[in-house]
Design a protein around this motif. Structure first.
Motif, mmCIF file in Angstrom:
data_model
loop_
_atom_site.group_PDB
_atom_site.id
_atom_site.type_symbol
_atom_site.label_atom_id
_atom_site.label_comp_id
_atom_site.label_asym_id
_atom_site.label_seq_id
_atom_site.Cartn_x
_atom_site.Cartn_y
_atom_site.Cartn_z
ATOM 1 N N CYS A 36 67.261 -23.808 -13.946
ATOM 2 C CA CYS A 36 67.611 -22.981 -15.101
ATOM 3 C C CYS A 36 66.430 -22.939 -16.075
ATOM 4 O O CYS A 36 65.804 -23.960 -16.347
ATOM 5 N N GLU A 37 66.132 -21.760 -16.586
ATOM 6 C CA GLU A 37 65.034 -21.591 -17.533
ATOM 7 C C GLU A 37 65.570 -21.073 -18.858
ATOM 8 O O GLU A 37 66.533 -20.304 -18.886
ATOM 9 N N GLY A 38 64.955 -21.508 -19.945
ATOM 10 C CA GLY A 38 65.419 -21.046 -21.244
ATOM 11 C C GLY A 38 64.499 -21.468 -22.365
ATOM 12 O O GLY A 38 63.437 -22.056 -22.146
ATOM 13 N N TYR A 39 64.928 -21.173 -23.583
ATOM 14 C CA TYR A 39 64.144 -21.462 -24.786
ATOM 15 C C TYR A 39 64.663 -22.725 -25.469
ATOM 16 O O TYR A 39 65.872 -22.970 -25.507
ATOM 17 N N ILE A 40 63.741 -23.513 -26.003
ATOM 18 C CA ILE A 40 64.115 -24.653 -26.832
ATOM 19 C C ILE A 40 64.207 -24.157 -28.276
ATOM 20 O O ILE A 40 63.219 -23.719 -28.859
ATOM 21 N N GLY B 240 68.273 -27.499 -28.932
ATOM 22 C CA GLY B 240 69.155 -27.084 -27.853
ATOM 23 C C GLY B 240 68.417 -26.207 -26.864
ATOM 24 O O GLY B 240 67.398 -25.596 -27.180
ATOM 25 N N LEU B 241 68.926 -26.162 -25.632
ATOM 26 C CA LEU B 241 68.365 -25.284 -24.609
ATOM 27 C C LEU B 241 69.199 -24.014 -24.558
ATOM 28 O O LEU B 241 70.395 -24.053 -24.261
ATOM 29 N N VAL B 242 68.582 -22.886 -24.871
ATOM 30 C CA VAL B 242 69.263 -21.590 -24.812
ATOM 31 C C VAL B 242 68.926 -20.937 -23.471
ATOM 32 O O VAL B 242 67.756 -20.779 -23.130
ATOM 33 N N PHE B 243 69.956 -20.593 -22.707
ATOM 34 C CA PHE B 243 69.721 -19.972 -21.409
ATOM 35 C C PHE B 243 70.838 -18.984 -21.104
ATOM 36 O O PHE B 243 71.794 -18.850 -21.873
ATOM 37 N N ARG B 244 70.697 -18.294 -19.992
ATOM 38 C CA ARG B 244 71.697 -17.303 -19.591
ATOM 39 C C ARG B 244 72.458 -17.810 -18.373
ATOM 40 O O ARG B 244 71.878 -18.448 -17.492
ATOM 41 N N VAL B 245 73.747 -17.524 -18.331
ATOM 42 C CA VAL B 245 74.539 -17.785 -17.127
ATOM 43 C C VAL B 245 75.164 -16.467 -16.699
ATOM 44 O O VAL B 245 75.551 -15.649 -17.532
ATOM 45 N N GLN B 246 75.233 -16.291 -15.400
ATOM 46 C CA GLN B 246 75.800 -15.048 -14.888
ATOM 47 C C GLN B 246 77.294 -15.029 -15.131
ATOM 48 O O GLN B 246 77.998 -16.013 -14.895
ATOM 49 N N GLY B 247 77.776 -13.916 -15.631
ATOM 50 C CA GLY B 247 79.202 -13.777 -15.858
ATOM 51 C C GLY B 247 79.958 -13.578 -14.558
ATOM 52 O O GLY B 247 79.376 -13.490 -13.477
#
Length: 501
Positions: free
Chosen positions: A160-164, A172-179
């Protein structure tokens, strides 16, 4: 048996919709009856059907997977079972994109189901669904720089990739999850990023503004060109003269004509060969000098030896060579081309990849008591390190774990300390191992100046091996500090060592 075009006899994970709150009841029914029916193999009901949703500063628990069940079966068997046993449940079909397109049941790949189950059972109750879109978290407006981009290394969120990002003073780690629906995405944050094992990715679009500033790279470019043209002790005054001239007239062409008249032909010819990007760097610096007179003199009051890693060599190299030696008054500078592979992320495309970039390592060489000493300029970085002492230094260098108390659960957990030992092991070895060939040396005399350097001693016979070891060690330290999302202060100091492209 061959599958038909509608996949009614192939096994797939299908999304079944039922009345909200009836998921457990439907799962129990399928589990109870599937032994009597062929071709229904497995049913999965998400364990967490409510999540925290943040809107501004408010958090609320809201339904998430309300009314959905996943079933591994053939489409024919599942459709028949639902028709005969639960008239309120049905297989979800994807939306038709054209009037002529046939409706197709929503099928979830096994790999996606496996990842979803891991996520749902381990993290769904710990994440917060965010109101804003994922791209809104790419930039930190308060710091005026891009947020760090990381990839989770292991655990259910591996890959998983995202922004700190900071929320209420916590990272926090902000990331996307598939709906659940194909093509749909949710933006979520895992509030305690420090709990995750992550590596930092180079922001291919934003980091060039925050890692190794444009101004620093522009000054280094000019210094390298001046030294490559043989200005030696005249490099610093000539740098100031060039900047004053460019600030007064933002034209490289005019500057080259001026240098030709001053019989500085080699320098004029070299500046005329600048690439478009290099020219933009110098012009942008000149604009800033025009608006802030004296900026270059104030921020570069002494020029002794270039930083360890730079985007440009300064001196032109022959095509078949990757190393050149430049003689200074008190030492020789060895400039070697170094290819560095980095994992990068492109926020605008939301894609990651790898990039291989050519940098130039600069190390000095001089004779000392019958031996050779090779050294790399880490002046500002090591100056800050040499200011640490006592318990603080011990924790910074050798710290392992510390106990952290959770005030909600009143329990203690162990957390890795932000130390060189944990996140920059090569630097840790250099600083602590007595038999390390590479040493951190304070106040190392280079010409008339004192610099903080990494250095290695060798005999003339072991010259090549010593050069290789110093360069490879310094490159490893750069990469280790640059790829961790920890040691943020030291990553900032690294900007003076590695002028990132």
């Amino acid at each position: 048996m061959l599958s038909d075009k509608l996949n009614t006899v192939d096994y797939h994970w299908f999304l079944v919709c039922t009345k909200p709150g009836h998921e457990t009841e439907l799962c129990a029914l399928i589990e109870r009856e599937k032994g009597k029916i062929r071709n229904i193999l497995e049913v999965y009901c998400p364990t967490h059907t409510k999540v925290y949703v943040r809107r501004g500063d408010n958090e609320q628990r809201q339904p998430f997977f309300d009314g959905y069940v996943f079933v591994l079966a053939t489409q024919g068997a599942l459709a028949e079972f639902l028709r005969d046993n639960d008239s309120g449940a049905y297989i979800w079909y994807n939306r038709k994109r054209t009037p002529d397109e046939k409706a197709v049941a929503c099928i979830i790949p096994e790999s996606q189901i496996r990842a979803f189950r891991d996520y749902n059972e381990n993290y769904a109750d710990k994440v917060i669904v965010l109101e804003r879109s994922y791209t809104d978290y790419a930039f930190n407006a308060k710091m005026d720089e891009p947020n760090e981009i990381v990839r989770v290394v292991d655990g259910p969120l591996a890959g998983c990739e995202g922004y700190i990002c900071r929320f209420h003073k916590k990272k926090g780690l902000v990331f996307r999850v598939q709906g659940i629906m194909p093509g749909s995405w949710l933006t979520v944050t895992y509030p305690n990023a420090s709990d995750l094992h992550v590596i930092r990715l180079h922001n291919a679009e934003g980091d060039r503004l925050s890692i190794g500033t444009e101004k620093g790279r522009a000054v280094d470019l000019l210094v390298g060109i001046l030294q490559g043209c043989g200005y030696r002790e005249r490099t610093q005054p000539m740098l100031y003269e060039l900047m004053e001239h460019l600030a007064a007239d933002l034209s490289l062409e005019a500057l080259c004509k001026y240098l030709q008249k001053q019989e500085e032909k080699a320098l004029a010819d070299r500046l005329a060969k600048l690439t478009t990007k290099e020219a933009e760097l110098l012009i942008n610096l000149a604009r800033y000098e025009h608006d802030t007179p004296g900026y270059v003199k104030e921020n570069w009051p002494r020029i002794t030896f270039r930083p360890f890693l730079t985007p440009t060599s300064g001196i032109e190299m022959e095509e078949d060579k990757n190393e050149v030696e430049l003689q200074h008054k008190d030492f020789a500078e060895i400039i070697r081309k170094v290819d560095i592979t980095e994992e990068v992320y492109y926020p605008s495309r939301q894609e990651d990849g790898k990039t291989n970039t050519a940098y130039y390592a600069h190390i000095g060489m001089r004779e000392e008591m019958g031996n050779l000493v090779f050294f790399a300029n880490w002046d500002d970085f090591l100056r800050e390190y040499f200011l640490t002492a006592g318990k603080a230094n011990e924790k910074l260098v050798s710290g392992k774990v510390q106990k952290v108390r959770n005030e909600v659960t009143l329990t203690e957990t162990e957390k890795l300390i932000e130390s060189f030992r944990n996140y920059a092991p090569t630097l840790y070895k250099v600083l602590t191992e007595p038999d390390s060939a590479v040493k951190a040396v304070p106040n190392f005399k280079v010409g008339e100046e004192l610099l903080n350097v990494f250095a290695i001693r060798s005999s003339a016979q072991e010259k090549e091996a010593a050069k290789d070891q110093l360069i490879k060690t310094c490159v490893r330290i750069c990469k280790e500090i640059n790829t961790t999302n920890h040691l943020a202060v030291w990553r900032r100091y690294l900007r003076t060592v590695w002028l990132h492209n």
